[in-house]
Design a protein around this motif. Structure first.
Motif, PDB file in Angstrom:
ATOM      1  N   ALA A  19      11.885  49.031  12.271  1.00 46.12           N
ATOM      2  CA  ALA A  19      11.351  49.828  11.165  1.00 46.12           C
ATOM      3  C   ALA A  19      12.335  49.890  10.005  1.00 46.12           C
ATOM      4  CB  ALA A  19      11.005  51.233  11.649  1.00 46.12           C
ATOM      5  N   ALA A  20      13.616  50.021  10.312  1.00 43.39           N
ATOM      6  CA  ALA A  20      14.629  50.053   9.252  1.00 43.39           C
ATOM      7  C   ALA A  20      14.688  48.732   8.503  1.00 43.39           C
ATOM      8  CB  ALA A  20      15.985  50.396   9.847  1.00 43.39           C
ATOM      9  N   MET A  21      14.558  47.625   9.230  1.00 40.25           N
ATOM     10  CA  MET A  21      14.535  46.314   8.568  1.00 40.25           C
ATOM     11  C   MET A  21      13.306  46.174   7.669  1.00 40.25           C
ATOM     12  SD  MET A  21      16.041  43.614  11.327  1.00 40.25           S
ATOM     13  CE  MET A  21      15.310  44.261  12.819  1.00 40.25           C
ATOM     14  N   MET A  22      12.182  46.725   8.116  1.00 45.79           N
ATOM     15  CA  MET A  22      10.975  46.664   7.289  1.00 45.79           C
ATOM     16  C   MET A  22      11.136  47.498   6.026  1.00 45.79           C
ATOM     17  SD  MET A  22       7.863  46.843   9.937  1.00 45.79           S
ATOM     18  CE  MET A  22       7.718  45.701  11.262  1.00 45.79           C
ATOM     19  N   VAL A  23      11.748  48.663   6.152  1.00 46.26           N
ATOM     20  CA  VAL A  23      11.977  49.498   4.969  1.00 46.26           C
ATOM     21  C   VAL A  23      12.914  48.770   4.002  1.00 46.26           C
ATOM     22  CG1 VAL A  23      13.057  51.625   4.170  1.00 46.26           C
ATOM     23  CG2 VAL A  23      11.492  51.680   6.096  1.00 46.26           C
ATOM     24  N   TRP A  24      13.968  48.156   4.539  1.00 44.08           N
ATOM     25  CA  TRP A  24      14.889  47.406   3.683  1.00 44.08           C
ATOM     26  C   TRP A  24      14.155  46.269   2.974  1.00 44.08           C
ATOM     27  CZ3 TRP A  24      19.119  47.776   1.139  1.00 44.08           C
ATOM     28  CH2 TRP A  24      19.748  46.657   0.661  1.00 44.08           C
ATOM     29  N   ASN A  25      13.298  45.570   3.680  1.00 45.53           N
ATOM     30  CA  ASN A  25      12.512  44.481   3.079  1.00 45.53           C
ATOM     31  C   ASN A  25      11.558  45.029   2.023  1.00 45.53           C
ATOM     32  OD1 ASN A  25      11.512  41.896   2.677  1.00 45.53           O
ATOM     33  ND2 ASN A  25       9.928  42.169   4.234  1.00 45.53           N
ATOM     34  N   TRP A  32       4.255  44.307  -5.348  1.00 42.70           N
ATOM     35  CA  TRP A  32       3.617  45.503  -4.788  1.00 42.70           C
ATOM     36  C   TRP A  32       2.726  45.168  -3.592  1.00 42.70           C
ATOM     37  CZ3 TRP A  32      -1.625  46.269  -4.476  1.00 42.70           C
ATOM     38  CH2 TRP A  32      -2.421  45.416  -5.242  1.00 42.70           C
ATOM     39  N   GLN A  33       2.139  43.971  -3.580  1.00 40.25           N
ATOM     40  CA  GLN A  33       1.287  43.603  -2.448  1.00 40.25           C
ATOM     41  C   GLN A  33       2.112  43.437  -1.174  1.00 40.25           C
ATOM     42  OE1 GLN A  33      -0.589  40.128  -4.087  1.00 40.25           O
ATOM     43  NE2 GLN A  33      -2.387  41.285  -4.746  1.00 40.25           N
ATOM     44  N   GLN A  34       3.286  42.858  -1.294  1.00 44.88           N
ATOM     45  CA  GLN A  34       4.170  42.728  -0.144  1.00 44.88           C
ATOM     46  C   GLN A  34       4.675  44.096   0.316  1.00 44.88           C
ATOM     47  OE1 GLN A  34       5.063  40.156   1.762  1.00 44.88           O
ATOM     48  NE2 GLN A  34       3.639  38.839   0.690  1.00 44.88           N
ATOM     49  N   GLN A  35       4.885  44.998  -0.622  1.00 40.95           N
ATOM     50  CA  GLN A  35       5.324  46.342  -0.264  1.00 40.95           C
ATOM     51  C   GLN A  35       4.237  47.088   0.507  1.00 40.95           C
ATOM     52  OE1 GLN A  35       6.469  47.981  -4.043  1.00 40.95           O
ATOM     53  NE2 GLN A  35       8.605  47.379  -3.784  1.00 40.95           N
ATOM     54  N   VAL A  36       2.996  46.966   0.061  1.00 41.38           N
ATOM     55  CA  VAL A  36       1.875  47.611   0.762  1.00 41.38           C
ATOM     56  C   VAL A  36       1.719  47.023   2.160  1.00 41.38           C
ATOM     57  CG1 VAL A  36      -0.632  47.917   0.748  1.00 41.38           C
ATOM     58  CG2 VAL A  36       0.670  48.283  -1.342  1.00 41.38           C
ATOM     59  N   PHE A  37       1.846  45.704   2.257  1.00 39.13           N
ATOM     60  CA  PHE A  37       1.764  45.054   3.566  1.00 39.13           C
ATOM     61  C   PHE A  37       2.886  45.540   4.477  1.00 39.13           C
ATOM     62  CE2 PHE A  37       2.756  41.455   6.396  1.00 39.13           C
ATOM     63  CZ  PHE A  37       1.562  41.422   7.095  1.00 39.13           C
ATOM     64  N   SER A  38       4.088  45.692   3.952  1.00 40.75           N
ATOM     65  CA  SER A  38       5.215  46.182   4.746  1.00 40.75           C
ATOM     66  C   SER A  38       4.957  47.601   5.244  1.00 40.75           C
ATOM     67  CB  SER A  38       6.499  46.144   3.923  1.00 40.75           C
ATOM     68  OG  SER A  38       6.855  44.825   3.621  1.00 40.75           O
ATOM     69  N   VAL A  39       4.377  48.448   4.413  1.00 40.50           N
ATOM     70  CA  VAL A  39       4.067  49.821   4.833  1.00 40.50           C
ATOM     71  C   VAL A  39       3.022  49.819   5.937  1.00 40.50           C
ATOM     72  CG1 VAL A  39       3.012  51.989   4.073  1.00 40.50           C
ATOM     73  CG2 VAL A  39       4.733  50.884   2.664  1.00 40.50           C
ATOM     74  N   MET A  40       2.019  48.948   5.824  1.00 41.26           N
ATOM     75  CA  MET A  40       0.986  48.875   6.857  1.00 41.26           C
ATOM     76  C   MET A  40       1.576  48.430   8.197  1.00 41.26           C
ATOM     77  SD  MET A  40      -2.208  47.375   4.568  1.00 41.26           S
ATOM     78  CE  MET A  40      -2.574  46.199   5.801  1.00 41.26           C
ATOM     79  N   PRO A  44       2.961  51.566  12.544  1.00 44.96           N
ATOM     80  CA  PRO A  44       2.971  51.567  14.022  1.00 44.96           C
ATOM     81  C   PRO A  44       4.366  51.618  14.626  1.00 44.96           C
ATOM     82  CG  PRO A  44       1.486  49.889  13.200  1.00 44.96           C
ATOM     83  CD  PRO A  44       2.218  50.416  12.024  1.00 44.96           C
ATOM     84  N   PHE A  45       5.348  50.972  13.979  1.00 43.57           N
ATOM     85  CA  PHE A  45       6.702  50.992  14.521  1.00 43.57           C
ATOM     86  C   PHE A  45       7.315  52.382  14.461  1.00 43.57           C
ATOM     87  CE2 PHE A  45       6.428  46.419  14.128  1.00 43.57           C
ATOM     88  CZ  PHE A  45       7.090  46.009  15.265  1.00 43.57           C
ATOM     89  N   ILE A  46       7.100  53.087  13.390  1.00 40.66           N
ATOM     90  CA  ILE A  46       7.662  54.430  13.300  1.00 40.66           C
ATOM     91  C   ILE A  46       6.953  55.380  14.271  1.00 40.66           C
ATOM     92  CG2 ILE A  46       6.309  55.411  11.402  1.00 40.66           C
ATOM     93  CD1 ILE A  46      10.050  55.756  11.856  1.00 40.66           C
ATOM     94  N   LEU A  47       5.652  55.182  14.462  1.00 38.97           N
ATOM     95  CA  LEU A  47       4.932  56.010  15.435  1.00 38.97           C
ATOM     96  C   LEU A  47       5.430  55.750  16.853  1.00 38.97           C
ATOM     97  CD1 LEU A  47       1.283  55.901  14.080  1.00 38.97           C
ATOM     98  CD2 LEU A  47       2.881  57.801  14.004  1.00 38.97           C
TER      99      LEU A  47
END
Length: 53
Positions: A19-25, A32-40, A44-47
């Motif tokens: 999850a930390a690597m995804m936030v860094w990415n 913005w599309q890649q950012q939205v995809f990263s949040v999606m 699940p990883f943070i949950l």
């Protein structure tokens, strides 16, 4: 019981690391599309890291 607890902490640590690597990415990426995809993908990883299935 000690083995199960240890494995649970290892599993949660790995989920938090991913999850930390995804936030860094997400922060590093300017599209913005890649950012939205990263949040999606991040949700699940943070949950899993906090124990919600």
């Amino acid at each position: 019981m000690l083995f199960e607890t240890t494995m649970l902490f290892i599993y949660r640590f790995i989920a938090l690391a991913v999850a930390a690597m995804m936030v860094w990415n997400m922060v590093r990426n300017k599209d913005w599309q890649q950012q939205v995809f990263s949040v999606m993908i991040f949700i699940p990883f943070i949950l899993r890291a906090v124990g919600v299935k």
